[in-house]
Design an enzyme around this catalytic site. Sequence first.
Site, PDB file in Angstrom:
ATOM      1  N   SER A 149       5.227  -2.383   6.753  1.00  0.00           N
ATOM      2  CA  SER A 149       6.167  -1.398   6.889  1.00  0.00           C
ATOM      3  C   SER A 149       6.976  -1.325   5.528  1.00  0.00           C
ATOM      4  CB  SER A 149       7.352  -1.884   8.031  1.00  0.00           C
ATOM      5  OG  SER A 149       8.434  -1.073   8.293  1.00  0.00           O
ATOM      6  N   HIS A 168     -11.502  -5.347  -4.270  1.00  0.00           N
ATOM      7  CA  HIS A 168     -11.022  -4.663  -3.128  1.00  0.00           C
ATOM      8  C   HIS A 168     -11.899  -4.307  -2.295  1.00  0.00           C
ATOM      9  CE1 HIS A 168      -7.648  -1.713  -2.495  1.00  0.00           C
ATOM     10  NE2 HIS A 168      -7.906  -1.955  -1.350  1.00  0.00           N
ATOM     11  N   SER A 187      -3.661  -3.689   8.001  1.00  0.00           N
ATOM     12  CA  SER A 187      -3.100  -2.795   8.844  1.00  0.00           C
ATOM     13  C   SER A 187      -3.128  -3.425  10.239  1.00  0.00           C
ATOM     14  CB  SER A 187      -4.238  -1.660   9.005  1.00  0.00           C
ATOM     15  OG  SER A 187      -3.914  -0.697   7.974  1.00  0.00           O
ATOM     16  N   ARG A 189      12.652  -3.357   9.815  1.00  0.00           N
ATOM     17  CA  ARG A 189      11.273  -3.630  10.396  1.00  0.00           C
ATOM     18  C   ARG A 189      10.347  -5.043   9.610  1.00  0.00           C
ATOM     19  NH1 ARG A 189       8.899   2.377  11.085  1.00  0.00           N
ATOM     20  NH2 ARG A 189      10.245   2.739  13.030  1.00  0.00           N
ATOM     21  N   TYR A 227      -3.055   1.031  -5.145  1.00  0.00           N
ATOM     22  CA  TYR A 227      -2.082   1.408  -4.517  1.00  0.00           C
ATOM     23  C   TYR A 227      -1.067   2.517  -5.331  1.00  0.00           C
ATOM     24  CZ  TYR A 227      -3.503  -1.896  -0.913  1.00  0.00           C
ATOM     25  OH  TYR A 227      -4.312  -2.665  -0.088  1.00  0.00           O
ATOM     26  N   ASP A 243       1.417  -8.706  -1.307  1.00  0.00           N
ATOM     27  CA  ASP A 243      -0.202  -8.099  -1.321  1.00  0.00           C
ATOM     28  C   ASP A 243      -0.024  -6.677  -2.021  1.00  0.00           C
ATOM     29  OD1 ASP A 243      -3.125  -8.206  -1.033  1.00  0.00           O
ATOM     30  OD2 ASP A 243      -2.722  -6.448   0.144  1.00  0.00           O
ATOM     31  N   SER A 269     -12.112  -8.556  -0.155  1.00  0.00           N
ATOM     32  CA  SER A 269     -11.712  -7.670   0.873  1.00  0.00           C
ATOM     33  C   SER A 269     -13.004  -6.851   1.321  1.00  0.00           C
ATOM     34  CB  SER A 269     -10.698  -6.979   0.260  1.00  0.00           C
ATOM     35  OG  SER A 269     -10.060  -6.256   1.348  1.00  0.00           O
ATOM     36  N   TRP A 301       1.170  -1.181   0.214  1.00  0.00           N
ATOM     37  CA  TRP A 301      -0.258  -0.098   0.038  1.00  0.00           C
ATOM     38  C   TRP A 301       0.859   1.324  -0.026  1.00  0.00           C
ATOM     39  CZ3 TRP A 301      -3.205   2.027   5.000  1.00  0.00           C
ATOM     40  CH2 TRP A 301      -3.954   3.103   4.479  1.00  0.00           C
TER      41      TRP A 301
HETATM   42  P1  NAP Z   1       0.365  -1.579   9.352  1.00  0.00           P
HETATM   43  O1  NAP Z   1       1.209  -2.506   9.701  1.00  0.00           O
HETATM   44  O2  NAP Z   1      -0.856  -1.580  10.373  1.00  0.00           O
HETATM   45  O3  NAP Z   1       1.262  -0.193   9.373  1.00  0.00           O
HETATM   46  C1  NAP Z   1       2.189   0.052   8.764  1.00  0.00           C
HETATM   47  C2  NAP Z   1       2.899   1.473   9.196  1.00  0.00           C
HETATM   48  O4  NAP Z   1       3.073   1.661  10.330  1.00  0.00           O
HETATM   49  C3  NAP Z   1       3.887   1.977   8.188  1.00  0.00           C
HETATM   50  O5  NAP Z   1       3.632   3.391   7.929  1.00  0.00           O
HETATM   51  C4  NAP Z   1       5.081   1.911   9.272  1.00  0.00           C
HETATM   52  O6  NAP Z   1       6.034   2.845   8.869  1.00  0.00           O
HETATM   53  C5  NAP Z   1       4.512   2.359  10.313  1.00  0.00           C
HETATM   54  N1  NAP Z   1       5.321   1.683  11.575  1.00  0.00           N
HETATM   55  C6  NAP Z   1       5.657   2.698  12.606  1.00  0.00           C
HETATM   56  N2  NAP Z   1       6.330   1.867  13.393  1.00  0.00           N
HETATM   57  C7  NAP Z   1       6.411   0.485  13.000  1.00  0.00           C
HETATM   58  C8  NAP Z   1       7.284  -0.598  13.460  1.00  0.00           C
HETATM   59  N3  NAP Z   1       7.939  -0.639  14.547  1.00  0.00           N
HETATM   60  N4  NAP Z   1       7.109  -1.774  12.671  1.00  0.00           N
HETATM   61  C9  NAP Z   1       6.270  -1.629  11.667  1.00  0.00           C
HETATM   62  N5  NAP Z   1       5.795  -0.642  11.138  1.00  0.00           N
HETATM   63  C10 NAP Z   1       5.794   0.422  11.682  1.00  0.00           C
HETATM   64  O7  NAP Z   1      -0.094  -2.055   7.985  1.00  0.00           O
HETATM   65  P2  NAP Z   1      -0.651  -0.960   6.755  1.00  0.00           P
HETATM   66  O8  NAP Z   1       0.527  -0.415   6.003  1.00  0.00           O
HETATM   67  O9  NAP Z   1      -1.679  -0.101   7.196  1.00  0.00           O
HETATM   68  O10 NAP Z   1      -1.358  -1.992   6.065  1.00  0.00           O
HETATM   69  C11 NAP Z   1      -0.700  -3.250   5.611  1.00  0.00           C
HETATM   70  C12 NAP Z   1      -1.016  -3.833   3.984  1.00  0.00           C
HETATM   71  O11 NAP Z   1      -2.521  -4.274   4.406  1.00  0.00           O
HETATM   72  C13 NAP Z   1      -0.932  -2.714   2.958  1.00  0.00           C
HETATM   73  O12 NAP Z   1       0.356  -2.658   2.423  1.00  0.00           O
HETATM   74  C14 NAP Z   1      -2.028  -3.526   2.231  1.00  0.00           C
HETATM   75  O13 NAP Z   1      -1.339  -4.715   1.420  1.00  0.00           O
HETATM   76  C15 NAP Z   1      -3.052  -4.011   2.876  1.00  0.00           C
HETATM   77  N6  NAP Z   1      -4.232  -3.035   3.257  1.00  0.00           N
HETATM   78  C16 NAP Z   1      -5.255  -3.396   2.507  1.00  0.00           C
HETATM   79  C17 NAP Z   1      -6.572  -2.621   2.476  1.00  0.00           C
HETATM   80  C18 NAP Z   1      -7.703  -3.248   1.916  1.00  0.00           C
HETATM   81  O14 NAP Z   1      -8.818  -2.480   1.979  1.00  0.00           O
HETATM   82  N7  NAP Z   1      -7.921  -4.269   1.514  1.00  0.00           N
HETATM   83  C19 NAP Z   1      -6.500  -1.382   3.417  1.00  0.00           C
HETATM   84  C20 NAP Z   1      -5.405  -1.171   3.975  1.00  0.00           C
HETATM   85  C21 NAP Z   1      -4.110  -2.085   3.850  1.00  0.00           C
HETATM   86  P3  NAP Z   1       7.383   2.367   7.982  1.00  0.00           P
HETATM   87  O15 NAP Z   1       7.003   2.030   6.761  1.00  0.00           O
HETATM   88  O16 NAP Z   1       8.036   3.616   8.136  1.00  0.00           O
HETATM   89  O17 NAP Z   1       8.068   1.256   8.795  1.00  0.00           O
END
Ligand code: NAP
Length: 304
Positions: A269, A131, A215, A274, A59, A54, A161, A28
Amino acid sequence: MSTLPPIPATRLLGKSGIVVSSMAWGMWRFAGRSVAEARALVEAALDSGITLLDTADIYGFDGSDGFGDAEKLLGRVFAETPALRDRMVLATKGGIMPPLPYDSSPAYLDTALDASLRRMGILRVDLYQIHRPDILTHPHEIARFAEKAYALGKIGAFGVSNMMPAQTAAMLAFMPRDLPLSTIQPELSPLCLDAITDGTLDLALQHNLAPMAWSPLGGGRIAAPTNAREIAIAAALDTVATVHGVSRTAAAYSWIMAHPAHPIPIVGSQHVDRIREAADAHKVTWTRESWYAVLVASRGEKMP
Ligand code: NAP
């Protein structure tokens, strides 16, 4: 204290027969970096044992521009290092067409899937997901699209999803026999319990669907809690993380996987360190007491 069973490092992607890692990595937040940086992230995920990646056609979209950019960037990584494609189970999604919100009509999805494949420079994606639910498309029509794409070899498995359990159940009812619904992808984290409480994960258990948890850190809030509820959740996770010598975020991924549906946390991340650290989730074991302590912290009240 009763200990919950350890989480296997791999699992089946529903009834598809496809084996994936118990954790995934998501794109994402992937667009907007160099090909070398992008490749390092993909390799970090693969090298740390994550085989399920994914993405989605939307995205990279920033509200006015960038639709398809994450897939395009992955396509450039594949063009530079084609062997990476064979090391992963690749998932993408379609059905959100800005500015028109959602379109899951077969005519639209046909073109969306082809465009995704073109952007990534591939002929087939392992998992294609809707999606978000399009209220105006009958699930039979979506199933017809999926069946055709599968027959043409463009997709290896099919998922949805953000559907409510009743919407997923309707989808299940219309899927063809040779292409069962394999995955769902709800938001799920210690901060967002809806999938646990609204029947989503129970439906996954009932129909052998692989839940992919989006997330899993609440978009990062578990790493950097800002209010009393988030701080309480972080403290409950820290208690377990400290015992196992892992980070709070690894404990959060592991908490998600400990549910009997074994949801697959999608690590979000975009930092190599990470992503690598996420594998520590497999070092954690939960007792019923410690797992419920996180749940109670999230609910903000005792169990009834
Ligand atoms: P998340 O793991 O909840 O959040 C990731 C965010 O947290 C990144 O910006 C990351 O920054 C930050 N972060 C801060 N400290 C961290 C640490 N210690 N370790 C890891 N991350 C840290 O996941 P998300 O990015 O929101 O979502 C994950 C995936 O879910 C997406 O890439 C996508 O594939 C999927 N998704 C799907 C939908 C849907 O509608 N189906 C919606 C949203 C997401 P850094 O990058 O700087 O580490």
